[in-house]
Design an enzyme around this catalytic site. Sequence first.
Site, PDB file in Angstrom:
ATOM      1  N   LYS A 202       0.941   5.805  -2.806  1.00 38.86           N
ATOM      2  CA  LYS A 202       1.970   5.174  -1.975  1.00 38.86           C
ATOM      3  C   LYS A 202       2.142   3.711  -2.367  1.00 38.86           C
ATOM      4  CE  LYS A 202      -1.659   4.326   1.357  1.00 38.86           C
ATOM      5  NZ  LYS A 202      -2.327   4.774   2.573  1.00 38.86           N
TER       6      LYS A 202
ATOM      7  N   TYR B 248       5.321 -30.160  -2.990  1.00 38.37           N
ATOM      8  CA  TYR B 248       6.028 -30.431  -1.735  1.00 38.37           C
ATOM      9  C   TYR B 248       5.122 -31.064  -0.676  1.00 38.37           C
ATOM     10  CZ  TYR B 248       9.764 -27.405  -3.448  1.00 38.37           C
ATOM     11  OH  TYR B 248      10.772 -26.855  -4.170  1.00 38.37           O
TER      12      TYR B 248
HETATM   13  C1  LIG Z   1      -3.624   4.922   2.509  1.00 36.24           C
HETATM   14  C2  LIG Z   1      -4.266   6.100   3.054  1.00 36.24           C
HETATM   15  C3  LIG Z   1      -5.453   6.601   2.491  1.00 36.24           C
HETATM   16  C4  LIG Z   1      -6.217   5.902   1.410  1.00 36.24           C
HETATM   17  O1  LIG Z   1      -6.976   4.859   1.922  1.00 36.24           O
HETATM   18  P1  LIG Z   1      -7.950   4.009   0.990  1.00 36.24           P
HETATM   19  O2  LIG Z   1      -8.707   3.150   1.890  1.00 36.24           O
HETATM   20  O3  LIG Z   1      -7.065   3.258   0.071  1.00 36.24           O
HETATM   21  O4  LIG Z   1      -8.769   5.004   0.263  1.00 36.24           O
HETATM   22  C5  LIG Z   1      -5.935   7.795   2.963  1.00 36.24           C
HETATM   23  N1  LIG Z   1      -5.302   8.475   3.959  1.00 36.24           N
HETATM   24  C6  LIG Z   1      -4.182   8.008   4.539  1.00 36.24           C
HETATM   25  C7  LIG Z   1      -3.549   8.799   5.620  1.00 36.24           C
HETATM   26  C8  LIG Z   1      -3.635   6.812   4.120  1.00 36.24           C
HETATM   27  O5  LIG Z   1      -2.517   6.337   4.688  1.00 36.24           O
END
Ligand SMILES: *Cc1c(COP(=O)(O)O)cnc(C)c1O
Length: 832
Positions: free
Chosen positions: A501, A726
């Site tokens: 993702k 700045y």
């Molecule tokens: C993002 C996510 C993960 C992965 O989490 P990590 O800490 O990056 O391993 C697993 N399950 C769900 C539902 C997530 O949204």
Amino acid sequence: MKYHIEDITGIVKGKLVQQHDNAFIEHLLIDSRKMIFPDTSLFFAMKGPRRDGHVFLPALYEKGVRNFVVSEDTDASKLSQANIIQVKDVLQALQLLAAHHRKQYSLPVIGITGSNGKTIVKEWLNQLLDDQYSIIRSPRSYNSQIGVPLSVWPMNDTHELGIFEAGISQSGEMDRLQKIIQPSIGVFTNIGEAHSEGFLNRRQKVNEKLRLFTHVKTLVYCKDAPEINEGVAALWQQFNKGGQGSFEIFNWSTVTEATLQVLTVYKEEGTTLITALYKEQTIAIKIPFTDDASVENAIHCWCVLLHLGVAAKAIAKKMLQLGPVAMRLELKKGMNNCSIINDSYSADLSSFNIALDFLAQQSQHDRKTVILSDILQSGRNEKELYKEVAQALAQRGIARLIGIGEKMIQHQAVFRLSPIPELVFYPSVESFIHDFHHLSFRDETILLKGARVFELEQIDRLLEQKVHQTVLEIDLNALGHNLRQYQQLLQPTTKLMAMVKAFSYGSGSYEIANALQFHKVDYLAVAYADEGVELRRGGINLPIMVMNADPSTFDVLVQYNLEPDLYSPALLRSFEAFLKRQGIRQFPVHIELETGMNRLGFSPEELDTVLEVLKGDLFIVKSVYSHLAASEDPQHDAYTRRQASIFHGMVEKLQQVITYPFLRHISNTAGIARHPDLQLDMVRLGIGLYGIDSANTHRLELKEVSTLIATIAQIKHLKAGDTVSYGRRGVVERDTLVATVRIGYADGYPRNLSNGVGKMWVNGKLAPVIGTVCMDMVMIDITGIPHVQEGDDVILFGKELPVGQVAHWAQTIPYEMLTGISQRVKRVYFEE
Ligand SMILES: *Cc1c(COP(=O)(O)O)cnc(C)c1O
């Protein structure tokens, strides 16, 4: 091998009109500008239509060159310490020397000729065979009367295989190239329109090209072109009668019996599967290309490999890894989100058509522009020729033609009569460049096609992406390594879902998914449907779970075979209604259960609704899962265990209704590392893939995947009391060296790293940020760090400076750092 100047005189049938010593020659020099080794070079004073090499003798002598081959009477008084060989024809002398040199070796040599594809076949054969042979091959497209001798000259006794291409433009030329290449295996690629002017007709052209193969042991060619097939048959007969023995034929065909009979050619999502009958067995290869020219080239290579006895299985493996040959049709990113195909190497009709096909295949932009020079192909009615060009362009739906050259202008009427919407013409590349800023190039694919003499590469340089020099380098080897680290913690039967993702945690989309697919993970998960669509478009065929599906994307989910995560009664009902309307049944879905994260998921009370809907056969439940709120933290282990037990209870209820097996999963990265008993049927690996041990176990040997690199734009000396950036927050307390780095908060470098909070890795040392972080730039204090120059790289995070450390300084987490790197930072993927 080295040659004495006296030996060379004999070999080239010349006269040593002046001898100073008996020098050793190692290098052949044609172009006076490319002189590197004066002492051991032999300069050939070639006479061309534009240049006479004899003019350069004094200048070369001045630079230390002492050996010359000439055809003119030369004033030797100014070259008193030189050896001068005089011959009738300097080019011929070069060729005689190369032919003599070639004769000293008895290695197998592949000689390639034909109208198109010579360079690609040569480069691909090299890619396919270089792990088995020490290969000498023609550089780039060195296939001419001069290029071939220069290609053969470096041959020595370490070489086990030669691969050379031969191109001719007039009759009589191939006999000379045959003597220099002396191929034992011949490959005839095809016959097209290229360079027709030097020949009476196609038949004569075929026969002339075939002269490369007068002494081969094996000849590879496609039977489907009648001229070639008949030409080869005649050649074979000739040698059969002549008593010298004929050669072995290795041909292929898509329509009839042949040594390799191609049965099917099946194109799908960026690859082509080719099956064929060979020695009564069906064999297959798959190549990562789909255009017809690539298929033809690959089949030629296939024949050669089979002939060399490479196992069919090994061939199949290598074919899949074929890479594009950059010197011909390379696709690259250009300015303003354009893609560029640079094919400014030739401009005959058939190569033009091939390039147009390649352009038509590009799907990243709807709009397509062609920048085309005059077509250099005599022996044809010009008006007819340009009519054909206009037709070809219109057929492929080209939106814009930019014509360059006098002929294009002269024949612009035929283009104006065609349905090409936008037309512009320039007499020369210079006039085009002059007008460049009025021609907007944006979100389109541009083909640059022209004869070499037009030097369209000047335009190519203009169009190329102005690289914002800040890059995020992604190490795909490290990604694979991290995956294996976590896999080692799993039971052999536990499956793995990789979380890609948010642009794969900032590191890229289908490029990362592609690597994970290669490493055979079981599942992928994205947050939104459009992320999944992008992966499908990038050729990913693993099952993909979409965590945040919503009704507006249902049709896309179905179209791209993406599996939604159903987490609420409302979503469940609306997807149910959608499937009913569409008449779809047994669609794969995932069920998310709420156990304590309090984000998404069915609560225990809502389970009855789920059960009721699931009774029908609209859905196939692929998996049931929940998400842990604090798997990384020992303080909350009791909470984690409670989440797990709620999950197990709910799963049991579901299993009473869902009688087929589905996957249960609850662990993320930290869960895998800290709670082995919660592996269940599958785990969801996220941040760990990208090199972050989110559970802080220190037991895993992870590697940083991403390195953020920027460059120094300027270095300044400041005095005590000066201020930086700045708000004048950065106050200089002593004489200070400050470097301005090309990155800012717009790139995702957090503003709260201002004023010494953040540090960057410069030449092995940490340099603190001075003053506030600007939108596109940051200043750092490099006082005392040796040897830093403008233009040098600065590492913002990576192997030397872990992203976790930088995130800590910024009071955030690596997740936010990584996903916050803006899309304007170019991602560059590499693999060793
Ligand atoms: C993002 C996510 C993960 C992965 O989490 P990590 O800490 O990056 O391993 C697993 N399950 C769900 C539902 C997530 O949204």
